[in-house]
Scaffold this motif. Structure first.
Motif, mmCIF file in Angstrom:
data_model
loop_
_atom_site.group_PDB
_atom_site.id
_atom_site.type_symbol
_atom_site.label_atom_id
_atom_site.label_comp_id
_atom_site.label_asym_id
_atom_site.label_seq_id
_atom_site.Cartn_x
_atom_site.Cartn_y
_atom_site.Cartn_z
ATOM 1 N N SER A 204 -38.811 28.129 -26.869
ATOM 2 C CA SER A 204 -40.148 28.695 -26.674
ATOM 3 C C SER A 204 -40.191 29.399 -25.323
ATOM 4 O O SER A 204 -39.515 28.990 -24.378
ATOM 5 N N VAL A 205 -40.988 30.463 -25.250
ATOM 6 C CA VAL A 205 -41.183 31.225 -24.023
ATOM 7 C C VAL A 205 -42.677 31.430 -23.841
ATOM 8 O O VAL A 205 -43.376 31.868 -24.774
ATOM 9 N N THR A 206 -43.195 31.086 -22.665
ATOM 10 C CA THR A 206 -44.609 31.299 -22.352
ATOM 11 C C THR A 206 -44.712 32.198 -21.139
ATOM 12 O O THR A 206 -44.056 31.952 -20.121
ATOM 13 N N VAL A 207 -45.519 33.246 -21.235
ATOM 14 C CA VAL A 207 -45.739 34.188 -20.145
ATOM 15 C C VAL A 207 -47.141 33.946 -19.595
ATOM 16 O O VAL A 207 -48.124 34.022 -20.345
ATOM 17 N N LEU A 208 -47.240 33.649 -18.307
ATOM 18 C CA LEU A 208 -48.520 33.301 -17.691
ATOM 19 C C LEU A 208 -49.039 34.430 -16.816
ATOM 20 O O LEU A 208 -48.299 34.992 -15.999
ATOM 21 N N GLY A 209 -50.336 34.729 -16.957
ATOM 22 C CA GLY A 209 -51.013 35.640 -16.049
ATOM 23 C C GLY A 209 -52.217 34.952 -15.440
ATOM 24 O O GLY A 209 -52.998 34.313 -16.161
ATOM 25 N N PHE A 283 -53.311 34.074 -20.547
ATOM 26 C CA PHE A 283 -53.995 34.667 -19.412
ATOM 27 C C PHE A 283 -54.913 33.615 -18.765
ATOM 28 O O PHE A 283 -55.061 32.509 -19.271
ATOM 29 N N TYR A 284 -55.504 33.983 -17.631
ATOM 30 C CA TYR A 284 -56.403 33.074 -16.890
ATOM 31 C C TYR A 284 -55.715 31.736 -16.603
ATOM 32 O O TYR A 284 -56.318 30.665 -16.709
ATOM 33 N N SER A 285 -54.444 31.810 -16.214
ATOM 34 C CA SER A 285 -53.667 30.592 -15.960
ATOM 35 C C SER A 285 -52.915 30.748 -14.645
ATOM 36 O O SER A 285 -52.042 31.614 -14.524
ATOM 37 N N ARG A 286 -53.235 29.898 -13.675
ATOM 38 C CA ARG A 286 -52.629 29.980 -12.355
ATOM 39 C C ARG A 286 -51.689 28.807 -12.132
ATOM 40 O O ARG A 286 -52.088 27.644 -12.288
ATOM 41 N N PRO A 287 -50.420 29.056 -11.772
ATOM 42 C CA PRO A 287 -49.509 27.934 -11.497
ATOM 43 C C PRO A 287 -49.944 27.193 -10.245
ATOM 44 O O PRO A 287 -50.251 27.801 -9.219
ATOM 45 N N VAL A 288 -49.958 25.879 -10.332
ATOM 46 C CA VAL A 288 -50.376 25.039 -9.202
ATOM 47 C C VAL A 288 -49.164 24.370 -8.562
ATOM 48 O O VAL A 288 -49.027 24.321 -7.348
ATOM 49 N N ARG A 289 -48.287 23.822 -9.385
ATOM 50 C CA ARG A 289 -47.052 23.242 -8.850
ATOM 51 C C ARG A 289 -46.030 23.122 -9.973
ATOM 52 O O ARG A 289 -46.382 22.992 -11.162
ATOM 53 N N VAL A 290 -44.762 23.177 -9.559
ATOM 54 C CA VAL A 290 -43.652 22.975 -10.481
ATOM 55 C C VAL A 290 -43.275 21.505 -10.435
ATOM 56 O O VAL A 290 -43.129 20.922 -9.352
ATOM 57 N N LEU A 291 -43.135 20.891 -11.592
ATOM 58 C CA LEU A 291 -42.905 19.450 -11.686
ATOM 59 C C LEU A 291 -41.432 19.143 -11.905
ATOM 60 O O LEU A 291 -40.701 19.926 -12.515
ATOM 61 N N GLY A 292 -41.025 17.987 -11.429
ATOM 62 C CA GLY A 292 -39.650 17.542 -11.621
ATOM 63 C C GLY A 292 -39.124 16.854 -10.381
ATOM 64 O O GLY A 292 -39.696 16.961 -9.290
ATOM 65 N N VAL A 296 -36.434 21.100 -12.847
ATOM 66 C CA VAL A 296 -37.746 21.389 -13.428
ATOM 67 C C VAL A 296 -37.933 20.643 -14.749
ATOM 68 O O VAL A 296 -37.051 20.652 -15.612
ATOM 69 N N THR A 297 -39.116 20.008 -14.887
ATOM 70 C CA THR A 297 -39.474 19.376 -16.162
ATOM 71 C C THR A 297 -40.801 19.902 -16.710
ATOM 72 O O THR A 297 -41.153 19.628 -17.853
ATOM 73 N N GLY A 298 -41.553 20.621 -15.888
ATOM 74 C CA GLY A 298 -42.832 21.143 -16.344
ATOM 75 C C GLY A 298 -43.501 21.941 -15.247
ATOM 76 O O GLY A 298 -43.001 22.048 -14.122
ATOM 77 N N ILE A 299 -44.655 22.486 -15.569
ATOM 78 C CA ILE A 299 -45.434 23.229 -14.585
ATOM 79 C C ILE A 299 -46.918 22.939 -14.797
ATOM 80 O O ILE A 299 -47.396 22.916 -15.944
ATOM 81 N N GLU A 300 -47.590 22.673 -13.712
ATOM 82 C CA GLU A 300 -49.031 22.405 -13.761
ATOM 83 C C GLU A 300 -49.769 23.728 -13.560
ATOM 84 O O GLU A 300 -49.524 24.446 -12.591
ATOM 85 N N VAL A 301 -50.687 24.040 -14.475
ATOM 86 C CA VAL A 301 -51.431 25.289 -14.378
ATOM 87 C C VAL A 301 -52.930 24.995 -14.395
ATOM 88 O O VAL A 301 -53.381 24.013 -14.996
ATOM 89 N N GLU A 302 -53.663 25.857 -13.727
ATOM 90 C CA GLU A 302 -55.111 25.712 -13.632
ATOM 91 C C GLU A 302 -55.782 26.907 -14.298
ATOM 92 O O GLU A 302 -55.378 28.059 -14.083
ATOM 93 N N VAL A 320 -50.677 20.485 -18.001
ATOM 94 C CA VAL A 320 -49.240 20.539 -17.723
ATOM 95 C C VAL A 320 -48.535 21.147 -18.933
ATOM 96 O O VAL A 320 -48.724 20.706 -20.072
ATOM 97 N N LEU A 321 -47.736 22.165 -18.665
ATOM 98 C CA LEU A 321 -46.923 22.778 -19.706
ATOM 99 C C LEU A 321 -45.487 22.284 -19.563
ATOM 100 O O LEU A 321 -44.947 22.272 -18.452
ATOM 101 N N PRO A 322 -44.858 21.862 -20.645
ATOM 102 C CA PRO A 322 -43.440 21.488 -20.545
ATOM 103 C C PRO A 322 -42.608 22.722 -20.204
ATOM 104 O O PRO A 322 -42.866 23.822 -20.703
#
Length: 469
Positions: A204-209, A283-292, A296-302, A320-322
């Motif tokens: 899977s691929v997710t593109v965040l803006g 869209f409307y998704s801001r990365p807050v921190r990379v987890l692991g 890397v195991t995930g990313i927290e988005v706001e 949290v997105l895996p």
């Protein structure tokens, strides 16, 4: 290496000797503008740190874009001009200082681009499995400075990929990672890149803006290509396409934004099919921190909201997105050369219409064009107008006597470089590299396979020279 290149026939009028630092599109367009003008005879040395020309056309445009990469055939015509000499494998700051170069020729045009990535400045960004798009792009295009172990280690366990950014480079990365091995096989990627991508377990691929679709900077052509992948399906949340009045006004006023939204609305009805890789545009998704911890195991988005001025702010709604691989594609910035001023905030050389500014004043005989002049904006063709603008002011300075032909203190730059122990690669040497890549590609039924190591690139030159006696 080879010595058969001649900057042109002798003339009773001394030519204006110009060194252009950077043999990417901006540099080549600058050389072309110089040779096309009729006001003054010129001799141009087109200098590059790499032994190959074309800059981001070779090491930036994704290899699955053969039509776009074919622009180098057009750029090659400028290299063939008798008054232009390609001088590769020469690094300013190592083989010559800026001051020495400026003293050797009549004028210098810096066009070396903006190759550094911008960071997110969030916790976890430096974890293994977190890459800059510049690192991934350098690797899959065969740049000799690519960090192969780092990229391939990140890819090895990457089932879920998150790409941060909504520009063309972010779409390139998403598209390349979602392609099937069969789609990538005909490209000119190095074989180890094809092997690593074929083995990567991407599912899977997710593109965040961080802002909405009306503020995305990708072009419609790049966007549409996501829907042409053999084994992937593009998914868009219809709620992300509901525009507030300010965003709607932006869409109504900008044809590219309007076309992009039309494409996204087409995809809003897509449903994931079994066996296909989802490529989600969020869209409307801001990365807050990379987890692991170890990687890397995930990313927290706001979740964000965007005000009427286009500024995004957080809502406090976090999820949290895996993710096994996070790729940031949030822009490029320029770097400095020793002795050359740099605006650290903007990542450009301070300039006025292309004239380099030192202490706020134009520096006679020093100019910039391309990304290092204006920042990383526009497409390849944008550099043509930009370079012409810079060459126009250079010629104004020649007419005003600020720059004088014959001022340079070195008879021949290549001879001077060789005397210093440098090993410049000239146009015939580049042709030897080109021929070696075509021959390597033919062994696997491709038009070309990129040579990706410094030793291999320079060995192709030496072998051609040996065959020629």
């Amino acid at each position: 290496m080879s010595v058969d290149e001649d900057p042109g026939p002798p003339s009773t009028v001394p030519p204006l000797r110009v060194a252009v630092v950077g043999a990417g599109p901006a540099g080549i367009y600058a050389a072309e503008a110089l040779t096309r003008q009729q006001e003054v005879p010129v001799a141009v040395d087109l200098i590059d740190r790499l032994p190959t020309p074309f800059g981001l056309v070779r090491h930036g445009i994704a290899p699955d874009h053969p039509k776009m990469r074919a622009i180098r055939d057009t750029l090659h015509r400028a290299l063939d001009h008798p008054r232009v000499r390609f001088v590769g494998n020469v690094e300013i700051g190592r083989d010559l200082s800026c001051a020495e170069l400026h003293g050797a020729v009549d004028a210098v045009v810096y066009t070396y681009g903006a190759a550094l990535d911008r960071q997110l400045a969030i916790p976890g960004e430096e974890l293994p499995g977190s890459l800059a798009a510049t690192e991934l792009v350098a690797w899959y295009t065969g740049h000799p400075d690519a960090d192969r172990p780092k990229v391939e280690a990140a890819l090895a366990g990457a089932r879920s990929v998150v790409v941060i950014g909504v520009g063309n480079v972010a779409l390139d990365v998403a598209r390349v990672l979602a392609r099937t091995p069969e789609e990538l096989e005909p490209t000119d990627m190095p074989q180890h890149v094809l092997d690593a991508l074929a083995a990567a377990p991407v599912r899977s691929v997710t593109v965040l803006g961080r802002r909405g679709p009306a503020h995305a900077t990708f072009t419609t052509q790049e966007l549409r290509e996501l829907d042409e992948l053999a084994g992937a399906t593009v998914l868009v949340d219809p709620a992300d396409l509901e525009l507030d009045p300010a965003a709607q006004e932006r869409a109504d006023a900008d044809r590219v934004v309007h076309r992009n939204l039309a494409v996204l609305h087409e995809w809003a009805g897509h449903a994931l099919e079994a066996g296909r890789t989802p490529v989600r545009l969020r869209f409307y998704s801001r990365p807050v921190r990379v987890l692991g911890t170890d990687r890397v195991t995930g990313i927290e988005v706001e979740r964000t909201v965007v005000d009427e001025d286009g500024r995004a702010s957080g809502t406090g709604e976090v999820e949290v997105l895996p993710a096994d691989l996070v790729v940031r594609s949030v822009g490029y910035r320029g770097s400095g050369l020793p002795e050359l001023p740099l605006d650290e905030r903007r990542g450009v050389v301070p300039n006025e219409g292309g004239r380099v500014l030192r202490d706020g004043r134009p520096a006679p005989g020093e100019y910039v064009a391309g990304w290092i002049k204006r920042g990383p904006t526009g497409v390849v063709g944008t550099n043509k107008h930009d370079a012409r603008e810079t060459i126009a002011v250079l010629l104004e300075d020649v007419a005003a006597g600020v720059v004088r032909p014959g001022r340079g203190g070195v008879d021949d730059l290549v001879s001077e470089l060789r005397a210093r122990g440098a090993d410049p690669v000239l146009l015939s040497d580049w042709r030897a590299i080109d021929a070696a890549e075509v021959a390597l590609g033919a062994t696997r039924g491709r038009a070309r396979t990129t040579l990706h190591e410094w030793d291999a690139l320079l060995a192709a030159v030496r072998e051609a020279a040996a065959r020629a006696g």
